[in-house]
Write an enzyme that holds these catalytic residues in place. Sequence first.
Site, short mmCIF file in Angstrom:
data_model
loop_
_atom_site.label_atom_id
_atom_site.label_comp_id
_atom_site.label_asym_id
_atom_site.label_seq_id
_atom_site.Cartn_x
_atom_site.Cartn_y
_atom_site.Cartn_z
N SER A 215 0.83 -1.19 0.00
CA SER A 215 0.00 0.00 0.00
C SER A 215 0.87 1.26 0.00
O SER A 215 1.63 1.46 -0.94
CB SER A 215 -0.96 -0.06 1.20
OG SER A 215 -1.99 0.88 1.06
N ASP A 427 -9.48 -3.94 -5.55
CA ASP A 427 -8.77 -3.50 -4.35
C ASP A 427 -9.46 -2.25 -3.82
O ASP A 427 -9.66 -1.28 -4.55
CB ASP A 427 -7.31 -3.20 -4.69
CG ASP A 427 -6.45 -2.88 -3.48
OD1 ASP A 427 -6.92 -2.16 -2.58
OD2 ASP A 427 -5.29 -3.32 -3.44
N HIS A 456 -7.49 -5.79 -0.28
CA HIS A 456 -6.24 -5.05 -0.22
C HIS A 456 -5.13 -5.94 0.30
O HIS A 456 -5.20 -6.44 1.41
CB HIS A 456 -6.44 -3.85 0.71
CG HIS A 456 -5.37 -2.81 0.63
ND1 HIS A 456 -4.87 -2.34 -0.57
CD2 HIS A 456 -4.70 -2.15 1.61
CE1 HIS A 456 -3.95 -1.42 -0.33
NE2 HIS A 456 -3.83 -1.29 0.98
#
Length: 505
Positions: A215, A427, A456
């Site tokens: 991320s 996502d 995610h």
Amino acid sequence: MRRRRLAPLLAVAVIAGLTPTLAAGTAGAAPVPADQSGDLGAYARQHPNWQRCGADTPASFECATVRVPLDYRNPTGRAIDVAISRIKAANPAERHGVLLLNPGGPGGPGLGLPWEMDATLPQPVKDRYDRIGFDPRGIGRSTPVRCGLTREEGTLLRPYRTFDSNVAWARTVADKCRARAGDLLPYITTRNTARDMDVIRTVLGERRISYLGVSYGTALGAVYTQLFPSRADRFVLDSAVDPDRMWREMFRIWGSEGEANFRRWAQWTAERSDTYHLGDTPARVTATFRDLVARADREPIVVGTTPLDGARIRDNYRPMFATVAEAAKWVVILKQAAAGEPTPELPGTSVDGPDISGTWSVVCGDVRWPSDPWRYRVESALDTIRYPLYGDHTSGITPCAFWNAPREPLTVVDNRVPTLIVQNEWDSQTPLVAARSMHRALEGSRMITVDGGEGHGVYTYSGNRCADEATTAYLVTGRLPARDVTCQAGPDDRRVASVSPAQPR
């Protein structure tokens, strides 16, 4: 944008006395390459004093503290702490080097990652790498930014309907951060954290580092490859940020992409109306959810023991819609709660959230945001109509509108460093369009896309064998796939669209 599979940092105490000595040289340590002038030699000569991280952690999980310059343009000035950790390679004969780990955020502590990921990383990876965790500057056990925010002030995004109070909130948070941590704020940036990673590399005596970032960690990894391309070895960027959208537009993308996730969910749920009873057409499913939101705006719906108004329902449910079965289950539970039935607590509604001072430090410190509240008002009003699920939240004003201007420009990512990007199609936090942009910016990269993959985080998290094996092969051999790879989400993945009925009790 933080990877949700990783538990909050374990209660790991960095034992007193772990601050290294800026003294005698470290054998085999390469000099710290820097993208600016300044003598970093004293930092290169540190000796980390490794100690067991805590009495309740394994002896193999060690912690230390590294000193880094607060301002890399003035390295002889103030120094701050960066807390680091490690678990050594399981097979010294096959050891390749170090693998730095970052869980995302911005603001995510990473000190516990070597231990937290020990059960999920494949053995060939653990055989070859010392796994290195660290709390980024401003976070956790590193020299922290603490703005002294109240629980009410410690929120991220707010709905348009409270815009006037949102302006006051944003200004208050920015003022508090300046008053409490103004000496640190200009230096808590992605660019400086990447520089810290390179100091860590040198202190560990490594010529190059490998990296696994999730991320926000993909942005940090990409910036490192831009600043120190010759020092980047095997880099895996999991669930990638768009380097051209940092940072306001990465929030705004939750509005547009959240709407796409919601439409997919409504279609999927309508096809299973006999299971979920939320409507037999996408329009009826959509109406069911919107009616629940409208009802909660009139009188909060109590889910578990937590009262939720419509804005908070949209805030908590928005990321769920990327995982259709999970979302359907929890909308059923919301419907039951509205009928007065007892239900479990909705995930993510705990009142004891993390301190997000470090998050604002990075997203406001990396790049200049618009400063005119009127612009936020207009764009938020428009996005309320265009993206009714969440657009008003994502376009609204934040403390960044009142932050001091950054001291450095945002790092433009544009290089050919070999890198592997892994990405789910659906996502919730870093959508596929963002990963594709990162892929274009990193011209030497290859990309693994999990077609139909939900949620995610991919590597060692989603359970997709194809993506996991290809990523492990790269970390073990250093060879990127010859071309981009498309994997298919399978029935054995841990997050797939099942038809199991909701089990609220």
